[in-house]
Design a protein around this motif. Structure first.
Motif, PDB file in Angstrom:
ATOM      1  N   LEU A 283     -19.303 -19.292 -49.632  1.00 19.73           N
ATOM      2  CA  LEU A 283     -18.253 -18.337 -49.963  1.00 19.73           C
ATOM      3  C   LEU A 283     -17.206 -18.998 -50.840  1.00 19.73           C
ATOM      4  N   HIS A 284     -16.977 -18.399 -52.023  1.00 21.33           N
ATOM      5  CA  HIS A 284     -15.932 -18.924 -52.897  1.00 21.33           C
ATOM      6  C   HIS A 284     -14.566 -18.645 -52.274  1.00 21.33           C
ATOM      7  N   ALA A 285     -13.647 -19.601 -52.382  1.00 17.16           N
ATOM      8  CA  ALA A 285     -12.312 -19.423 -51.826  1.00 17.16           C
ATOM      9  C   ALA A 285     -11.295 -20.210 -52.642  1.00 17.16           C
ATOM     10  N   ASP A 286     -10.271 -19.513 -53.108  1.00 18.48           N
ATOM     11  CA  ASP A 286      -9.169 -20.182 -53.803  1.00 18.48           C
ATOM     12  C   ASP A 286      -8.214 -20.821 -52.804  1.00 18.48           C
ATOM     13  N   LEU A 287      -8.089 -20.198 -51.645  1.00 17.90           N
ATOM     14  CA  LEU A 287      -7.240 -20.724 -50.569  1.00 17.90           C
ATOM     15  C   LEU A 287      -8.034 -20.681 -49.272  1.00 17.90           C
ATOM     16  N   ILE A 288      -7.981 -21.783 -48.542  1.00 18.90           N
ATOM     17  CA  ILE A 288      -8.725 -21.874 -47.280  1.00 18.90           C
ATOM     18  C   ILE A 288      -7.752 -22.246 -46.168  1.00 18.90           C
ATOM     19  N   VAL A 289      -7.753 -21.454 -45.113  1.00 17.51           N
ATOM     20  CA  VAL A 289      -6.892 -21.701 -43.954  1.00 17.51           C
ATOM     21  C   VAL A 289      -7.764 -22.083 -42.772  1.00 17.51           C
ATOM     22  N   TRP A 290      -7.386 -23.139 -42.080  1.00 22.05           N
ATOM     23  CA  TRP A 290      -8.120 -23.558 -40.880  1.00 22.05           C
ATOM     24  C   TRP A 290      -7.326 -23.125 -39.648  1.00 22.05           C
ATOM     25  N   ALA A 291      -7.856 -22.178 -38.901  1.00 15.13           N
ATOM     26  CA  ALA A 291      -7.209 -21.691 -37.679  1.00 15.13           C
ATOM     27  C   ALA A 291      -8.237 -21.604 -36.559  1.00 15.13           C
ATOM     28  N   ALA A 292      -9.118 -22.611 -36.506  1.00 16.84           N
ATOM     29  CA  ALA A 292     -10.299 -22.520 -35.640  1.00 16.84           C
ATOM     30  C   ALA A 292     -10.133 -23.156 -34.267  1.00 16.84           C
ATOM     31  N   GLY A 293      -9.108 -23.944 -34.043  1.00 16.85           N
ATOM     32  CA  GLY A 293      -9.003 -24.543 -32.727  1.00 16.85           C
ATOM     33  C   GLY A 293      -7.916 -25.591 -32.629  1.00 16.85           C
ATOM     34  N   ILE A 294      -7.651 -26.010 -31.387  1.00 21.50           N
ATOM     35  CA  ILE A 294      -6.625 -27.013 -31.127  1.00 21.50           C
ATOM     36  C   ILE A 294      -7.186 -28.090 -30.219  1.00 21.50           C
ATOM     37  N   ARG A 295      -6.489 -29.214 -30.179  1.00 25.00           N
ATOM     38  CA  ARG A 295      -6.844 -30.302 -29.266  1.00 25.00           C
ATOM     39  C   ARG A 295      -5.561 -31.008 -28.828  1.00 25.00           C
ATOM     40  N   ALA A 296      -5.698 -31.853 -27.829  1.00 27.63           N
ATOM     41  CA  ALA A 296      -4.543 -32.599 -27.347  1.00 27.63           C
ATOM     42  C   ALA A 296      -4.167 -33.692 -28.351  1.00 27.63           C
ATOM     43  N   PRO A 297      -2.878 -34.012 -28.489  1.00 29.34           N
ATOM     44  CA  PRO A 297      -2.464 -35.100 -29.383  1.00 29.34           C
ATOM     45  C   PRO A 297      -3.105 -36.428 -28.987  1.00 29.34           C
ATOM     46  N   GLU A 298      -3.382 -37.256 -29.989  1.00 36.04           N
ATOM     47  CA  GLU A 298      -4.092 -38.515 -29.750  1.00 36.04           C
ATOM     48  C   GLU A 298      -3.303 -39.496 -28.891  1.00 36.04           C
ATOM     49  N   ILE A 299      -1.988 -39.360 -28.819  1.00 35.81           N
ATOM     50  CA  ILE A 299      -1.181 -40.308 -28.066  1.00 35.81           C
ATOM     51  C   ILE A 299      -1.392 -40.185 -26.560  1.00 35.81           C
ATOM     52  N   LEU A 300      -1.780 -39.012 -26.072  1.00 36.86           N
ATOM     53  CA  LEU A 300      -1.813 -38.775 -24.632  1.00 36.86           C
ATOM     54  C   LEU A 300      -2.742 -39.734 -23.878  1.00 36.86           C
ATOM     55  N   PRO A 301      -3.990 -39.957 -24.328  1.00 37.38           N
ATOM     56  CA  PRO A 301      -4.851 -40.888 -23.586  1.00 37.38           C
ATOM     57  C   PRO A 301      -4.366 -42.338 -23.626  1.00 37.38           C
ATOM     58  N   LYS A 302      -3.410 -42.642 -24.513  1.00 33.80           N
ATOM     59  CA  LYS A 302      -2.918 -44.011 -24.660  1.00 33.80           C
ATOM     60  C   LYS A 302      -1.718 -44.308 -23.770  1.00 33.80           C
ATOM     61  N   LEU A 303      -1.288 -43.330 -23.000  1.00 31.69           N
ATOM     62  CA  LEU A 303      -0.081 -43.504 -22.195  1.00 31.69           C
ATOM     63  C   LEU A 303      -0.354 -44.101 -20.823  1.00 31.69           C
TER      64      LEU A 303
END
Length: 452
Positions: A283-303
């Protein structure tokens, strides 16, 4: 140093105040620290501190309106420093990068200005009670090219970036109209990856934006035929978190707005101006938006705190961490079991709002040495905005005695009331009313779309 919470009317010397540090100034975090500051901080019963990487706050469900240009970011942002001054807490800007539970302090990264010059150094902030509410970040699920060629809508900077790109794309396209006789009309193709609330709401706002931009003369494109909007969803339907009835009604409304909906289309790669799917589509696209999902910030497992497979901090139903009685977590960054099913409560705005109210009471009990209570999520339904004059969703619980689907103007008014509730939690009823009037007047005297 032993800290004590004083009964109503009591005071302590500033050096002896129990320090509560809230990390994350999202909707829940800012509502919590505001309540703590108003009720305890102003009376010098505690020292309340908010830590956030950004200097300002915007209610996250408004980001799609910022991206579409239908909401002026500057008119709706909350300055943390001003909020702290008005509501009895302290603000420290910087990203969380470390936690020392033995010393009871967190480490905050240095902050820099727009030119990269350091304005605040890396530093340690001590706490007696710590609350983590740092939300979530975009998950690209390892799709090649997604992070490089798609724009996420997780921050105000990303939303503003998309808005500028949208205006530029429309202006570029209109410059090619009529260049060569017989040529097909130029078009602007917008691909939105993800059929959740963000993707659906953005698509509807963009249809309205295309019409307004033409009305103001920024482009001569047909706002429907020449500005093509496509939602690409990997699942079998839109709005997987909501009922099938709401999802079907939303899909029908989007199609009446000439928005293409592609379901069961898994994105496998994103290129500079193209989206590839597992079924073989390009699919041709001049503008692409990513709104497919979320995850926890990377800092959390390091605490050094227990986390689940998704990287969220594991908390009990009291919202206290299993590893440390002086650390609490809530919102998207925490995994709290439901009191009904035992499954984690969903990462939704109303969950964070309810948890913020609950945790304020919990912290008072914690400071007074009283037993903690269990959080119970009360689902009041969900609403999805479909532009200025419409929305769709379902209401649940005590309001209806069951489940009731709503749409149209009534649903839109209910959707708008959610933001007003957030404003009231931050500023009180009187200022919420004044704020509502000011923004109504602004809409009457300013362009409907931010044009620059």
């Amino acid at each position: 140093m032993t800290q004590h919470f004083l009964p109503e009317g009591g005071r302590q010397a500033a050096a002896d105040l129990h320090t509560i540090v809230v990390v994350g100034g999202g909707a829940g975090g800012l509502e919590l620290i505001t309540a703590l500051g108003d009720k305890l901080g102003k009376k010098k019963k505690i020292k309340a501190v908010l830590v956030d990487r950004s200097p300002t706050h915007l209610w996250k469900p408004l980001l799609h309106e910022v991206a579409a240009g239908s909401l002026d970011l500057n008119a709706h942002q909350v300055e943390y420093i001003a909020q702290a001054r008005w509501h009895g807490f302290e603000f420290q800007q910087g990203a969380l990068i470390g936690l020392d539970r033995d010393r009871k302090c967190i480490t905050v990264a240095a902050s820099h200005d727009v030119d990269g010059v350091e304005i605040l150094p890396q530093r340690d902030i001590p706490y007696d009670t710590l609350v983590l509410s740092i939300g979530s970040v975009t998950s690209y699920f390892g799709v090649p090219g997604a992070e490089q060629h798609a724009i996420a809508l997780d921050t105000t900077e990303q939303a503003e970036r998309f808005r500028r790109h949208l205006i530029a794309a429309c202006m570029r396209a209109q410059n090619h109209i009529g260049e060569h006789a017989g040529d097909a009309r130029p078009q602007v193709d917008i691909a939105i990856i993800g059929g959740g609330a963000t993707g659906v709401e953005l698509s509807a706002e963009l249809r309205n934006t295309a019409q307004v931009l033409r009305a103001y003369g920024l482009h001569k494109l047909d706002p429907v035929k020449d500005v093509r909007i496509t939602i690409i969803e990997a699942g079998p339907r839109l709005l997987a978190a909501l009922s099938e009835r709401v999802a079907n009604a939303t899909t029908e409304q989007l199609r009446t707005m000439d928005i293409t909906v592609l379901t069961s289309e898994k994105v496998t790669e994103i290129r500079e101006r193209a989206v590839l799917t597992a079924s073989g589509k390009e699919l041709h696209a001049d503008l692409i938006v990513w709104a497919a999902g979320i995850r926890a910030p990377e800092i959390l497992p390091k605490l050094g705190l227990p986390v689940n497979k998704q990287g969220q901090i594991v908390v009990a139903q009291t919202l206290r961490t299993e590893a440390d009685p002086n650390i609490f977590a809530f919102g998207d960054c925490a995994s709290c079991p439901s009191s009904d099913t035992g499954k984690p409560v969903p990462p939704r705005a109303q969950v964070a709002h309810q948890q913020a109210n609950f945790l304020y009471r919990q912290l008072r009990r914690h400071l007074a040495g009283q037993p903690l209570q269990n959080f119970k999520f009360r689902d009041k339904g969900s609403l999805v905005s479909l532009g200025r004059f419409s929305a769709v969703g379902n209401l649940m619980g005590n309001l209806t005695g069951g489940t009731m689907m709503v749409d149209g103007m009534i649903a839109r008014l209910l959707y708008s009331s959610l933001y007003r509730m957030h404003v009231m939690a931050l500023f009180g009823f009187v200022r919420m009313v004044l704020d509502t009037i000011v923004h109504w007047l602004r809409r009457k005297t300013a362009p409907r779309i931010k044009l620059h």
